[in-house]
Scaffold this active site. Structure first.
Site, PDB file in Angstrom:
ATOM      1  N   HIS A   1       0.832  -1.223   0.000  1.00 30.46           N
ATOM      2  CA  HIS A   1       0.000   0.000   0.000  1.00 30.46           C
ATOM      3  C   HIS A   1       0.862   1.267   0.000  1.00 30.46           C
ATOM      4  O   HIS A   1       0.511   2.274   0.612  1.00 30.46           O
ATOM      5  CB  HIS A   1      -0.952   0.036   1.200  1.00 30.46           C
ATOM      6  CG  HIS A   1      -1.970  -1.065   1.204  1.00 30.46           C
ATOM      7  ND1 HIS A   1      -3.230  -0.908   0.700  1.00 30.46           N
ATOM      8  CD2 HIS A   1      -1.907  -2.348   1.644  1.00 30.46           C
ATOM      9  CE1 HIS A   1      -3.912  -2.042   0.845  1.00 30.46           C
ATOM     10  NE2 HIS A   1      -3.127  -2.935   1.412  1.00 30.46           N
TER      11      HIS A   1
ATOM     12  N   ASN B   1     -10.341  -2.816   2.692  1.00 31.07           N
ATOM     13  CA  ASN B   1     -10.073  -2.793   1.258  1.00 31.07           C
ATOM     14  C   ASN B   1     -11.370  -2.560   0.502  1.00 31.07           C
ATOM     15  O   ASN B   1     -12.450  -2.590   1.095  1.00 31.07           O
ATOM     16  CB  ASN B   1      -9.487  -4.141   0.807  1.00 31.07           C
ATOM     17  CG  ASN B   1      -7.999  -4.272   1.112  1.00 31.07           C
ATOM     18  OD1 ASN B   1      -7.292  -3.275   1.285  1.00 31.07           O
ATOM     19  ND2 ASN B   1      -7.523  -5.496   1.185  1.00 31.07           N
TER      20      ASN B   1
HETATM   21 FE1  HDD Z   1      -2.466  -4.803   5.423  1.00 23.36          FE
HETATM   22  C1  HDD Z   1      -1.004  -1.765   5.072  1.00 23.36           C
HETATM   23  C2  HDD Z   1      -5.450  -3.516   4.295  1.00 23.36           C
HETATM   24  C3  HDD Z   1      -3.846  -7.959   5.465  1.00 23.36           C
HETATM   25  C4  HDD Z   1       0.275  -5.980   6.965  1.00 23.36           C
HETATM   26  N1  HDD Z   1      -3.096  -3.005   4.779  1.00 23.36           N
HETATM   27  C5  HDD Z   1      -2.345  -1.861   4.722  1.00 23.36           C
HETATM   28  C6  HDD Z   1      -3.150  -0.766   4.264  1.00 23.36           C
HETATM   29  C7  HDD Z   1      -4.401  -1.265   4.042  1.00 23.36           C
HETATM   30  C8  HDD Z   1      -4.366  -2.666   4.376  1.00 23.36           C
HETATM   31  C9  HDD Z   1      -5.604  -0.490   3.543  1.00 23.36           C
HETATM   32  C10 HDD Z   1      -2.662   0.641   4.039  1.00 23.36           C
HETATM   33  C11 HDD Z   1      -2.920   1.518   5.217  1.00 23.36           C
HETATM   34  C12 HDD Z   1      -2.501   2.923   4.887  1.00 23.36           C
HETATM   35  O1  HDD Z   1      -3.145   3.553   4.046  1.00 23.36           O
HETATM   36  O2  HDD Z   1      -1.525   3.379   5.478  1.00 23.36           O
HETATM   37  N2  HDD Z   1      -4.259  -5.602   4.892  1.00 23.36           N
HETATM   38  C13 HDD Z   1      -5.386  -4.878   4.553  1.00 23.36           C
HETATM   39  C14 HDD Z   1      -6.519  -5.768   4.526  1.00 23.36           C
HETATM   40  C15 HDD Z   1      -6.073  -7.021   4.830  1.00 23.36           C
HETATM   41  C16 HDD Z   1      -4.651  -6.909   5.084  1.00 23.36           C
HETATM   42  C17 HDD Z   1      -7.947  -5.336   4.227  1.00 23.36           C
HETATM   43  C18 HDD Z   1      -6.825  -8.301   4.956  1.00 23.36           C
HETATM   44  C19 HDD Z   1      -8.025  -8.399   5.390  1.00 23.36           C
HETATM   45  N3  HDD Z   1      -1.873  -6.641   6.047  1.00 23.36           N
HETATM   46  C20 HDD Z   1      -2.606  -7.809   6.024  1.00 23.36           C
HETATM   47  C21 HDD Z   1      -1.881  -8.853   6.704  1.00 23.36           C
HETATM   48  C22 HDD Z   1      -0.706  -8.287   7.152  1.00 23.36           C
HETATM   49  C23 HDD Z   1      -0.729  -6.905   6.729  1.00 23.36           C
HETATM   50  C24 HDD Z   1      -2.357 -10.270   6.896  1.00 23.36           C
HETATM   51  C25 HDD Z   1       0.430  -8.879   7.928  1.00 23.36           C
HETATM   52  C26 HDD Z   1       0.362  -9.918   8.687  1.00 23.36           C
HETATM   53  N4  HDD Z   1      -0.643  -4.035   5.846  1.00 23.36           N
HETATM   54  C27 HDD Z   1       0.310  -4.679   6.546  1.00 23.36           C
HETATM   55  C28 HDD Z   1       1.497  -3.806   6.906  1.00 23.36           C
HETATM   56  C29 HDD Z   1       1.084  -2.441   6.268  1.00 23.36           C
HETATM   57  C30 HDD Z   1      -0.265  -2.747   5.661  1.00 23.36           C
HETATM   58  C31 HDD Z   1       2.818  -4.369   6.525  1.00 23.36           C
HETATM   59  C32 HDD Z   1       2.079  -1.782   5.337  1.00 23.36           C
HETATM   60  C33 HDD Z   1       2.162  -0.349   5.741  1.00 23.36           C
HETATM   61  C34 HDD Z   1       1.397  -0.266   6.952  1.00 23.36           C
HETATM   62  O3  HDD Z   1       0.902  -1.476   7.284  1.00 23.36           O
HETATM   63  O4  HDD Z   1       1.214   0.743   7.609  1.00 23.36           O
HETATM   64  O5  HDD Z   1       1.647  -3.717   8.278  1.00 23.36           O
END
Ligand code: HDD
Length: 753
Positions: free
Chosen positions: A128, A201
């Site tokens: 993202h 999402n």
């Molecule tokens: Fe995630 C970012 C949505 C599963 C780990 N995720 C991130 C963002 C969104 C989502 C909208 C961007 C937030 C922003 O605008 O700063 N992610 C989802 C959804 C998931 C999902 C709807 C499943 C239902 N994500 C998911 C899993 C993991 C992560 C299973 C890790 C175990 N996601 C992350 C992260 C991020 C992220 C690595 C990257 C940057 C951040 O968090 O701030 O922690």
């Protein structure tokens, strides 16, 4: 010498280079005197009053303007300083030993400037990375106190400030907006009882069931590690290798291959919390809940070829659209809906509600509207707000709790953890965009970049020296729902998690024929980019479990046979409750298909019929649309009536893919200049091919003919998306009635035009 900046065609601070005088240092008294700080202001922003700060919410909309005020700065009429506040006399030259001599190490001003610059990038989000944000508010329709004690839902009309960030998933920070991808829909509610982040999402399911697989999924979809290609695209070997080996991703793949993955606008897409969450009321009673955001403008998509072509002329297409709509006062709005159900209901479903690859069909649990969200202010500064905002699924407030969804469990850890690297330490909650609007008191101390100045000598609890403060809130605080756990520790998943295809079939079978054709086309395109035939075959074997029709179409498109269906992981496939669901089809529920905020190109050139242009422009503006006069070049052109029009865009600087519709006014043989320009024919062809509405006046039908456009549909009926302007008033009205939607019925595969 006239020293005013307007009069000088050069950098006024380097006047000596232009021979005005020989000074190499600023003249005595040069520069603007800082106004007196004695203006009775208590914050930087109040001292720095400007129009920008005047963008306040309308009465009754206390959006999150207040809490950011103390840190908003504006340099208008201020003198330049170093970061230490030392006034800078010359921002052009480093300090040297003689004008042709070496630069000196003691030039702290140069060194501070360069050092800061050297460090001005922070790591991008690992997923993202590419996103756009806006401020707004959530307003509750009616109290939900029987379901939850969460602050935003406690009273009718209660308003909670929000910051929202929309994003793509795979691409890097500077990648194109219109990639085929999931869109992030992350909402930070600044509630009276702390921040609640609903990090969702635009699709209600996910690729995997367990956070253990998240790094694998992301490594597979991101550019391949040896050559860092392709950027912002899932159409490559490693992604399809992984998902074809992970049948649980099949349902999500149906969404990803549908047009939901190429939204027309962030303002025109749904949002989902994905997981099953828990509501807890003041009595400690719990209900399970799924969150749905529904856009007021309806859910609309681009055409795939259009999305690809937009990426060239405007990689910022979605960012620009959101920004411009908010600047124009067309505030995007969503309704929040809830599916609320009990554990007993959940036990009866043919799927597990802890499995994030499953939806709960609306036929089983209807979605009840509970409030609306309006985005009404653009950020002042992209980095400070949109880049530094940190969403964390762990951020919940009293009244909202987690379930045991194993994907959610990993997220609760991951988001806080990743910010520590991305934002450089554990105090990211103090960055203004992340700071709660309610007071924060605890005994956590120190760490990089601490902002709060904690007073006193007590940083522990229990204490008597600090009067026992801050004290525990007890039942008034966050109380975890006491969910019973009585099982052995083990790795594995419940049986219903092993059913992977029922809901993929439900999704496909719920689509209109046009939407099904797009899904088949998307699978064909993506798999045609896969270079390893065995991966393509494995994916086809998975699709054979979803729909024989889909598998056959995709196989045919790849010049392959449909293999034997992939063996199922579950011995007895549970019978699904629902076979089709209208809610899954964008075309079945288009929402508002009007032209409001849609962009229209009116082609103009010398000899154009000015009255028609004026009539079309006026009618579109009245309908809330955004008309643009598009010329062979920008600037003035002469109308047939002897008047003048000013073209605000050109065929070159805003190609047709950037518009929702096109109008060819009449006049002078349909404007000889346009008829000779091959780009106009491309323009018309693309509009037609991407199924957008065309309005043609005068002998414009000859132009359509030259572009090879046939105004009859493949079934022989008249194409309702092509309107001829014989009677101008009637034609404009009928055009506006059909111009907000796509006319997919004209589409053929391969295209006729
Ligand atoms: Fe995630 C970012 C949505 C599963 C780990 N995720 C991130 C963002 C969104 C989502 C909208 C961007 C937030 C922003 O605008 O700063 N992610 C989802 C959804 C998931 C999902 C709807 C499943 C239902 N994500 C998911 C899993 C993991 C992560 C299973 C890790 C175990 N996601 C992350 C992260 C991020 C992220 C690595 C990257 C940057 C951040 O968090 O701030 O922690």
């Amino acid at each position: 010498v006239d020293a005013t900046a307007e009069a000088m065609p050069f950098n006024a601070n380097k006047r000596f280079e232009y021979g005005y005088d020989n000074a190499h240092a600023p003249l005595e008294g040069e520069g603007v005197e800082a106004p007196s700080d004695d203006v009775g202001a208590s914050t930087l922003s109040e001292m720095n009053e400007s129009d920008k700060l005047g963008t306040r919410a309308a009465a009754g909309e206390p959006v999150a303007v207040g809490p950011l005020d103390p840190v908003r700065t504006d340099a208008t009429a201020r003198r330049m300083t170093t970061n230490q506040g030392v006034p800078v006399s010359d921002n052009q030259h480093s300090l040297k030993a003689g004008l042709r001599g070496p630069a000196l190490l003691k030039d702290f001003i140069l060194r501070e400037k360069i050092t800061h610059f050297d460090h001005e990038r922070i790591p991008e989000r690992v997923v993202h990375a590419r996103g756009s944000g806006a401020h707004g508010f959530f307003e509750c329709y009616a109290p939900l106190t029987n379901l939850t004690r969460a602050a935003p839902f406690q009273a009718k009309g209660k308003v909670t400030p929000v910051f929202v960030r929309f994003s793509t998933v795979q691409g890097e920070r500077g990648s194109k907006d219109t990639a085929r991808d999931v869109r992030g829909f992350a909402v930070k509610f600044y509630t009276d009882e702390g921040n609640w982040d609903l990090v969702g999402n635009n699709m209600p399911v996910f690729f995997i069931q367990d956070a253990m697989k998240f790094p694998d999924l992301v490594h597979a979809v991101k550019p391949e590690p040896h050559h860092q290609m392709p950027q912002a695209a899932s159409a490559h070997d490693t992604f399809w290798d992984f998902v074809s080996l992970m049948p649980e991703s099949t349902h999500m793949l149906m969404w990803l291959m549908s047009d939901r993955a190429i939204p027309r606008s962030f303002r025109m897409m749904q949002g989902f919390g994905v997981h099953t969450f828990r509501f807890v009321n003041a009595q400690g009673e719990s209900r399970l809940v799924k969150f749905h955001w529904t856009p007021k403008l309806g859910t609309h998509a681009l055409a795939w070829e259009e999305a690809v072509k937009i990426a060239g002329p405007d990689p910022d297409f979605h960012r620009r659209d959101l920004w411009e709509a908010i600047e124009a006062g067309e505030y995007p709005e969503w309704e929040l809906g809830l599916q609320v159900f009990t554990e007993e209901d959940a036990d009866r479903f043919s799927f597990d509600v802890l499995d994030s690859t499953k939806i709960i069909p609306e036929e089983l649990v209807p979605v009840q509207p509970v409030g609306r969200m309006v985005l009404n202010r653009n950020p002042d500064n992209f980095f400070a707000e949109t880049e530094q905002v940190a969403f964390c699924t762990a951020h919940v407030v009293p009244g909202i709790d987690f379930t045991n969804d194993p994907l959610l469990a990993g997220r609760i850890h991951s988001y806080v953890d990743t910010q520590i690297t991305r934002l450089g330490g554990p105090n990211f909650h103090e960055i203004p965009i992340n700071a709660p609007v309610c007071p924060v008191h605890n005994n956590q101390r120190d760490g990089a970049h601490r902002q709060a100045v904690h007073r006193g000598r007590v940083a522990y609890e229990p204490n008597s020296l600090g009067g026992g403060c801050p004290f525990q809130a007890g039942a008034a605080g966050f109380v975890s729902f006491p969910e019973p756990v009585a099982q052995d520790e083990l790795r594995g998943h419940p049986e219903k998690f092993a059913e992977h295809y029922n809901q993929a079939t439900l999704f496909y079978d719920s689509q209109s024929p046009e939407e099904q054709a797009h899904i088949a086309g998307a699978f064909r395109f993506e798999l045609s980019k896969v270079t390893v035939p065995a991966v393509r075959a494995r994916m086809l074997a998975g699709l054979a479990n979803v729909s024989a029709d889909l598998a056959a179409q995709v196989a045919d498109g790849l010049g392959m046979e449909v293999p034997e269906p992939m063996p199922r992981a579950i011995a007895r496939v549970p019978k699904p409750e629902v076979r089709t669901s209208e809610a899954l089809s964008m075309l079945a529920r288009p929402g508002d298909p009007g032209v409001r905020t849609r962009r229209f190109a009116i082609l103009v050139a010398d000899g154009v019929d000015g009255a028609t242009v004026e009539a079309v422009q006026g009618a579109l503006l009245d309908a809330g649309a955004v008309p643009r006069l598009m010329g062979v070049r920008i600037g003035v052109c002469a109308t047939a009536e002897g008047g003048e029009l000013d073209a605000d865009a050109s065929l070159e600087n805003e190609p047709g893919v950037l518009f929702d519709g096109i109008i060819v006014p009449g006049g002078d043989g349909n404007m000889a200049a346009l008829r000779q320009d091959a780009r106009v024919l491309d323009y018309l062809k693309e509009q037609y091919r991407h199924c957008k509405a065309l309005l043609v006046f005068g002998d414009g039908d000859a132009m359509l003919e030259a572009a090879g456009i046939d105004a009859t549909l493949p079934d022989g009926s008249a194409d309702p998306g092509i309107v001829f302007g014989d009677d101008a008033r009637r034609a404009i009205a009928s055009y506006i009635a059909v111009a907000g939607r796509r006319h997919w019925a004209r589409e053929t595969d391969p295209p006729r035009v």
